[in-house]
Design a protein around this motif. Structure first.
Motif, PDB file in Angstrom:
ATOM      1  N   GLU A 198       0.803  -1.222   0.000  1.00 29.89           N
ATOM      2  CA  GLU A 198       0.000   0.000   0.000  1.00 29.89           C
ATOM      3  C   GLU A 198       0.839   1.277   0.000  1.00 29.89           C
ATOM      4  O   GLU A 198       0.430   2.288  -0.581  1.00 29.89           O
ATOM      5  N   ALA A 199       1.979   1.257   0.672  1.00 28.17           N
ATOM      6  CA  ALA A 199       2.770   2.484   0.808  1.00 28.17           C
ATOM      7  C   ALA A 199       4.235   2.146   0.980  1.00 28.17           C
ATOM      8  O   ALA A 199       4.596   1.072   1.468  1.00 28.17           O
ATOM      9  N   ALA A 200       5.081   3.089   0.554  1.00 28.76           N
ATOM     10  CA  ALA A 200       6.528   2.944   0.716  1.00 28.76           C
ATOM     11  C   ALA A 200       7.085   4.241   1.273  1.00 28.76           C
ATOM     12  O   ALA A 200       6.630   5.333   0.935  1.00 28.76           O
ATOM     13  N   GLY A 201       8.086   4.105   2.136  1.00 24.50           N
ATOM     14  CA  GLY A 201       8.714   5.283   2.716  1.00 24.50           C
ATOM     15  C   GLY A 201      10.169   5.006   3.022  1.00 24.50           C
ATOM     16  O   GLY A 201      10.681   3.908   2.787  1.00 24.50           O
ATOM     17  N   GLY A 202      10.850   6.010   3.546  1.00 25.51           N
ATOM     18  CA  GLY A 202      12.244   5.855   3.911  1.00 25.51           C
ATOM     19  C   GLY A 202      13.187   6.376   2.852  1.00 25.51           C
ATOM     20  O   GLY A 202      12.786   7.066   1.903  1.00 25.51           O
TER      21      GLY A 202
ATOM     22  N   ARG B  42      17.026  -1.667  -0.677  1.00 29.68           N
ATOM     23  CA  ARG B  42      16.638  -1.164  -1.989  1.00 29.68           C
ATOM     24  C   ARG B  42      15.182  -1.569  -2.261  1.00 29.68           C
ATOM     25  O   ARG B  42      14.689  -2.559  -1.720  1.00 29.68           O
ATOM     26  N   LEU B  43      14.551  -0.797  -3.155  1.00 30.53           N
ATOM     27  CA  LEU B  43      13.191  -1.114  -3.588  1.00 30.53           C
ATOM     28  C   LEU B  43      13.172  -1.284  -5.104  1.00 30.53           C
ATOM     29  O   LEU B  43      13.904  -0.602  -5.825  1.00 30.53           O
ATOM     30  N   LEU B  44      12.314  -2.173  -5.567  1.00 29.05           N
ATOM     31  CA  LEU B  44      12.075  -2.308  -6.992  1.00 29.05           C
ATOM     32  C   LEU B  44      10.571  -2.349  -7.226  1.00 29.05           C
ATOM     33  O   LEU B  44       9.874  -3.223  -6.706  1.00 29.05           O
ATOM     34  N   PHE B  45      10.072  -1.394  -7.999  1.00 24.06           N
ATOM     35  CA  PHE B  45       8.657  -1.365  -8.348  1.00 24.06           C
ATOM     36  C   PHE B  45       8.463  -2.065  -9.682  1.00 24.06           C
ATOM     37  O   PHE B  45       8.966  -1.620 -10.714  1.00 24.06           O
ATOM     38  N   ALA B  46       7.748  -3.188  -9.645  1.00 26.00           N
ATOM     39  CA  ALA B  46       7.436  -3.947 -10.856  1.00 26.00           C
ATOM     40  C   ALA B  46       5.945  -4.269 -10.839  1.00 26.00           C
ATOM     41  O   ALA B  46       5.522  -5.405 -11.034  1.00 26.00           O
TER      42      ALA B  46
ATOM     43  N   ALA C 210      -0.643   0.167  -9.490  1.00 27.67           N
ATOM     44  CA  ALA C 210      -0.734   0.568  -8.089  1.00 27.67           C
ATOM     45  C   ALA C 210       0.016   1.882  -7.924  1.00 27.67           C
ATOM     46  O   ALA C 210       1.039   2.098  -8.589  1.00 27.67           O
ATOM     47  N   PRO C 211      -0.461   2.757  -7.042  1.00 27.66           N
ATOM     48  CA  PRO C 211       0.159   4.080  -6.904  1.00 27.66           C
ATOM     49  C   PRO C 211       1.331   4.131  -5.940  1.00 27.66           C
ATOM     50  O   PRO C 211       1.774   5.210  -5.566  1.00 27.66           O
ATOM     51  N   ILE C 212       1.852   2.987  -5.543  1.00 27.42           N
ATOM     52  CA  ILE C 212       2.832   2.946  -4.452  1.00 27.42           C
ATOM     53  C   ILE C 212       4.097   3.746  -4.734  1.00 27.42           C
ATOM     54  O   ILE C 212       4.661   4.366  -3.830  1.00 27.42           O
ATOM     55  N   ALA C 213       4.563   3.782  -5.982  1.00 27.18           N
ATOM     56  CA  ALA C 213       5.779   4.549  -6.278  1.00 27.18           C
ATOM     57  C   ALA C 213       5.571   6.029  -5.978  1.00 27.18           C
ATOM     58  O   ALA C 213       6.495   6.722  -5.536  1.00 27.18           O
ATOM     59  N   GLY C 214       4.360   6.495  -6.199  1.00 28.70           N
ATOM     60  CA  GLY C 214       4.051   7.885  -5.890  1.00 28.70           C
ATOM     61  C   GLY C 214       4.089   8.186  -4.406  1.00 28.70           C
ATOM     62  O   GLY C 214       4.417   9.317  -4.009  1.00 28.70           O
TER      63      GLY C 214
ATOM     64  N   GLY D 109       7.431   9.229  -3.637  1.00 26.32           N
ATOM     65  CA  GLY D 109       7.869  10.466  -4.272  1.00 26.32           C
ATOM     66  C   GLY D 109       8.526  10.282  -5.621  1.00 26.32           C
ATOM     67  O   GLY D 109       9.123  11.230  -6.150  1.00 26.32           O
ATOM     68  N   CYS D 110       8.421   9.092  -6.221  1.00 27.39           N
ATOM     69  CA  CYS D 110       9.000   8.858  -7.547  1.00 27.39           C
ATOM     70  C   CYS D 110       8.245   9.684  -8.584  1.00 27.39           C
ATOM     71  O   CYS D 110       7.010   9.745  -8.576  1.00 27.39           O
ATOM     72  N   GLU D 111       8.982  10.295  -9.495  1.00 27.03           N
ATOM     73  CA  GLU D 111       8.347  11.088 -10.537  1.00 27.03           C
ATOM     74  C   GLU D 111       7.743  10.183 -11.609  1.00 27.03           C
ATOM     75  O   GLU D 111       8.280   9.126 -11.930  1.00 27.03           O
ATOM     76  N   ILE D 112       6.608  10.642 -12.128  1.00 27.28           N
ATOM     77  CA  ILE D 112       5.868   9.901 -13.139  1.00 27.28           C
ATOM     78  C   ILE D 112       5.913  10.672 -14.448  1.00 27.28           C
ATOM     79  O   ILE D 112       5.722  11.889 -14.474  1.00 27.28           O
ATOM     80  N   ASP D 113       6.156   9.970 -15.556  1.00 28.50           N
ATOM     81  CA  ASP D 113       6.219  10.597 -16.869  1.00 28.50           C
ATOM     82  C   ASP D 113       4.938  10.359 -17.656  1.00 28.50           C
ATOM     83  O   ASP D 113       4.327   9.283 -17.564  1.00 28.50           O
TER      84      ASP D 113
END
Length: 293
Positions: free
Chosen positions: A80-84, A103-107, A228-232, A235-239
């Motif tokens: 649901e959420a990522a932080g740190g 490390r995190l990997l969004f797939a 899923a919106p978790i990268a947002g 704070g990851c930027e979306i193109d």
């Protein structure tokens, strides 16, 4: 326990990345919601060594192979959420559990936003497709319809005559200029500007004037967005791309947040199982390098 890498999304790209990492004897946690993008399709094509296989079987076999490695942990659930920050990330799942990783990997893959045409969603992945390399051959050079969603659909209509006799439904999604009309005519594409009312049967297109045109299959260029919106939340930027939105990454698949990476359909275009696996393998290697250097 702090994992070396948390992979959010356990489909083809996520598993390909995880494989590189566990073979480097890194501790990897995969969190997967179990919603593969191609879950509606009964066969996967164009993936070397797996052509014609049930995509669910490909995914299940890959997961079984990963689970044989002792440094892999798999959690079935929704992140649901990522932080740190780099070396100290945390991912919270829907059940409230918190998992830590360096490390995190969004797939997480993407969702397909289809034209609002009655009958289309029920046939998506069965008789209506987005990729001719994945599904065009099986249409046996029959009649194929292309339903426009925007300017990029012209390219789809130009390409698909390689696989059959094409009718291009503009459906009010774009206005064709003289050059585009001439080009499509040179490829023997029939242009149909009457609006589409609904899809019936296998791939029958009912038009607003009452006519019904039947096809071996249909193609449309869906608009994509992260599944899923978790990268947002990190704070990851979306193109914004001609195909929709995706997570911004550099050549190493790192996002705009140091230590967080993304791969697969959510971080590249175009899309296919082969390309997702390749992108995942590259991301896994680059993640490993980021832990070493």
């Amino acid at each position: 326990m702090q994992n070396d890498v948390i992979v959010v999304g356990g489909s083809y790209a996520g598993m390909a990345a995880a494989l590189q990492l566990i073979r480097a004897r890194r501790t990897v946690l995969v969190i997967d919601a179990g919603l593969r993008r191609n879950r509606f399709a009964s066969h996967s094509h164009g993936f070397l060594g797996q052509d014609g296989m049930d995509p669910a079987e490909i995914a299940a076999s890959a997961r079984a192979q990963l689970m044989a490695y002792p440094t892999l942990t798999w959690v079935d659930g929704r992140a649901e959420a990522a932080g740190g920050v780099k070396d100290a990330f945390a991912v919270t799942t829907a059940d409230g559990a918190q998992h830590e990783g360096r490390r995190l990997l969004f797939a997480v893959g993407v969702t397909d936003q289809l034209p609002e045409i009655e009958g289309m969603a029920e046939r998506w992945g069965r008789s209506i497709f987005h990729c001719p390399y994945c599904h065009g051959y099986e249409l046996e050079r029959g009649r194929i319809g292309v339903i426009a969603t925007g300017p990029m659909s012209v390219h789809q209509a130009q390409l698909i005559p390689e696989w059959g006799e094409v009718t291009f439904f503009t459906n009010g999604a774009l206005a064709l200029d003289d050059a585009a009309r001439a080009d499509l005519k040179s490829r023997a594409v029939t242009i149909e500007e009457t609006p589409v009312r609904r899809i019936e049967g296998h791939a029958d297109v009912l038009l607003a004037d009452g006519r019904t045109l039947s096809f071996a299959g249909l193609f449309t260029a869906s608009r994509n967005a992260p599944a899923a919106p978790i990268a947002g939340t990190l704070g990851c930027e979306i193109d914004e791309t001609p195909f929709g939105t995706q997570i911004r990454t550099d050549a190493t698949k790192e996002t705009t947040v140091p230590g967080a990476f993304a791969c697969g359909d959510v971080a590249r275009t175009p899309h296919s199982v082969s390309l997702a696996v390749a992108d995942g393998a590259w991301a896994g290697a680059q993640l490993h390098r980021s832990l070493v250097f």
